[in-house]
Write an enzyme that holds these catalytic residues in place. Structure first.
Site, PDB file in Angstrom:
ATOM      1  N   ARG A   1     -13.917  -7.907   0.078  1.00  0.00           N
ATOM      2  CA  ARG A   1     -13.368  -7.409   1.025  1.00  0.00           C
ATOM      3  C   ARG A   1     -12.537  -5.998   1.078  1.00  0.00           C
ATOM      4  O   ARG A   1     -12.100  -5.579   0.095  1.00  0.00           O
ATOM      5  CB  ARG A   1     -12.018  -8.531   1.263  1.00  0.00           C
TER       6      ARG A   1
ATOM      7  N   GLY B   1     -10.146  -3.294   3.565  1.00  0.00           N
ATOM      8  CA  GLY B   1      -9.176  -3.560   4.548  1.00  0.00           C
ATOM      9  C   GLY B   1      -9.092  -2.101   5.402  1.00  0.00           C
ATOM     10  O   GLY B   1     -10.118  -1.357   5.382  1.00  0.00           O
ATOM     11  N   ASP B   2      -7.943  -1.667   6.032  1.00  0.00           N
ATOM     12  CA  ASP B   2      -7.834  -0.370   6.863  1.00  0.00           C
ATOM     13  C   ASP B   2      -7.591   0.909   6.024  1.00  0.00           C
ATOM     14  O   ASP B   2      -8.214   1.906   6.462  1.00  0.00           O
ATOM     15  CB  ASP B   2      -6.853  -0.480   7.890  1.00  0.00           C
TER      16      ASP B   2
ATOM     17  N   THR C   1       0.841  -1.101  -0.149  1.00  0.00           N
ATOM     18  CA  THR C   1       0.203   0.087  -0.044  1.00  0.00           C
ATOM     19  C   THR C   1       0.916   1.173  -0.113  1.00  0.00           C
ATOM     20  O   THR C   1       1.956   1.188   0.312  1.00  0.00           O
ATOM     21  CB  THR C   1      -0.850  -0.091   1.487  1.00  0.00           C
TER      22      THR C   1
ATOM     23  N   THR D   1       0.167   0.805   6.877  1.00  0.00           N
ATOM     24  CA  THR D   1       0.222  -0.354   5.998  1.00  0.00           C
ATOM     25  C   THR D   1       0.463  -1.517   6.756  1.00  0.00           C
ATOM     26  O   THR D   1       1.160  -1.424   7.785  1.00  0.00           O
ATOM     27  CB  THR D   1       1.336   0.074   4.887  1.00  0.00           C
TER      28      THR D   1
ATOM     29  N   GLY E   1      -4.466  -5.300   7.153  1.00  0.00           N
ATOM     30  CA  GLY E   1      -5.765  -4.340   7.550  1.00  0.00           C
ATOM     31  C   GLY E   1      -6.669  -4.820   8.706  1.00  0.00           C
ATOM     32  O   GLY E   1      -7.227  -3.879   9.305  1.00  0.00           O
TER      33      GLY E   1
END
Ligand code: ASP
Length: 332
Positions: A223, A225-226, A195, A246, A249
């Site tokens: 899905r 992630g963060d 990321t 990074t 997540g």
């Protein structure tokens, strides 16, 4: 010879300007954290990564030096990393289990806590631009999927086809994952975190952060992630710090990592370095969550802790010095 002298003089002038800037200018970028062992990268790939990180951090810094905002600086730096095929964002993003690309991004303005994000968006060349427009040009904070794409289309953002996004490296990576796993299980491996993100403080003392990703390789079921979640992968507040994360997540979401670091700075009296180190190397490590962050505080102090073997990172510190690193034994 003359141009070398000129470059050195300009560099010295910038360092002096930075050292006396109040608040000091500072910017950091990352290109992901993970199992990045020495020798695992070809020398060409390692050089391309270092060059892209340096290009991104210098572009953002030039904006700060010219009096531009930290939001402009982090957007410009992230766009460069989104366009660089070496990183898991924009061009070169990891592939979903179906071989497609679904992108997430977010941005936050530390001056007023405005924020914008997009998640699971397809075909958008620079998702960070869409995240910024969600922040500035909509009443919302987060848009997802087809809705986010149609918002971006209405704002004339650039779309690209698979040819632009999908690299051979990612195709081979997906084949390798799918060849060695049970089709019912989505394998998540730290090998693939890359990321991108940026944090900065500008001449007005405003903090900003931005993060952009393709998420995790072989992801499915939409899905997310963060990275596009404000508080988890991205946070900025002029009163404490700006953070871009990074890593794995799911852990960053559960531990609200970016916000936790800023909250510790705001409420406990910990310095940014202490807060970021505690969250990454104690809280997350104990939970089994791998990754790292880049962060900057209102004094322009940069922290870049990670609990993995490496994190692609670069910074231009308040004294004007440039740092580019990959492995954990490179000095900060
Ligand atoms: N944090 C990202 C995610 O979980 C992955 C990464 O940092 O590479 O989507």
């Amino acid at each position: 010879m003359k141009s070398t002298l000129l470059t050195a003089l300009i560099g010295a002038a910038l360092m002096i300007q930075n050292a006396f800037a109040d608040p000091p200018l500072a910017i950091a970028v990352h290109g992901g954290a993970g199992t990045i062992e020495r020798g695992a990268l070809s020398s060409e790939r390692e050089q391309a990564i270092r060059d892209a990180l340096e290009k991104a951090v210098r572009a953002g810094h030039a904006i700060l030096v010219a009096g531009g905002s930290s939001l402009d600086a982090v957007s410009a730096a992230v766009e460069i990393l989104e366009d660089a095929p070496e990183f898991n964002a924009g061009r070169g993003a990891v592939l979903t289990s179906e071989g497609g690309v679904e992108l997430d991004a977010s941005i936050m303005n530390g001056a007023n806590l405005d924020a914008g994000a997009v998640a699971g968006v397809k075909g958008l060349r620079n998702p960070i631009q869409a995240a910024r427009l969600v922040m500035t040009d909509s009443p919302h904070v987060m848009l997802v999927g087809e809705g986010a794409a149609s918002f971006a289309r209405n704002r004339d953002l650039v779309f690209a086809d698979d040819e632009w996004f999908i690299t051979d490296f990612r195709r081979e990576q997906l084949e390798a994952i799918q060849a060695r796993q049970d089709a019912a299980v989505t394998e998540l491996s730290e090998d693939w975190f890359s990321t991108v993100g940026a944090v900065a403080i500008d001449q007005a003392g405003n903090l900003a952060s931005a993060t952009s990703t393709g998420g995790m390789a072989n992801k499915r079921w939409g899905r997310v992630g963060d990275s596009p979640i404000i508080g988890a992968g991205t946070y900025a507040d002029n009163r404490s710090c700006a953070v871009s994360a990074t890593g794995h997540g799911e852990y960053f979401i559960r531990h609200v990592v970016a916000y936790d670091i800023c909250a510790r700075v705001a409420y406990t009296g910990q310095t940014l370095a202490e807060a970021a180190d505690t969250v990454i190397n104690e809280v997350l490590r104990q939970a089994g969550g791998e990754g790292g962050v880049i962060a900057v505080d209102p004094k322009g102090r940069i922290s870049m802790p990670f609990n993995t073997a490496g994190m692609y990172r670069a910074a231009i510190h308040a004294d004007g010095s440039l740092e580019v690193g990959i492995y954990d034994d490179e000095a900060e």
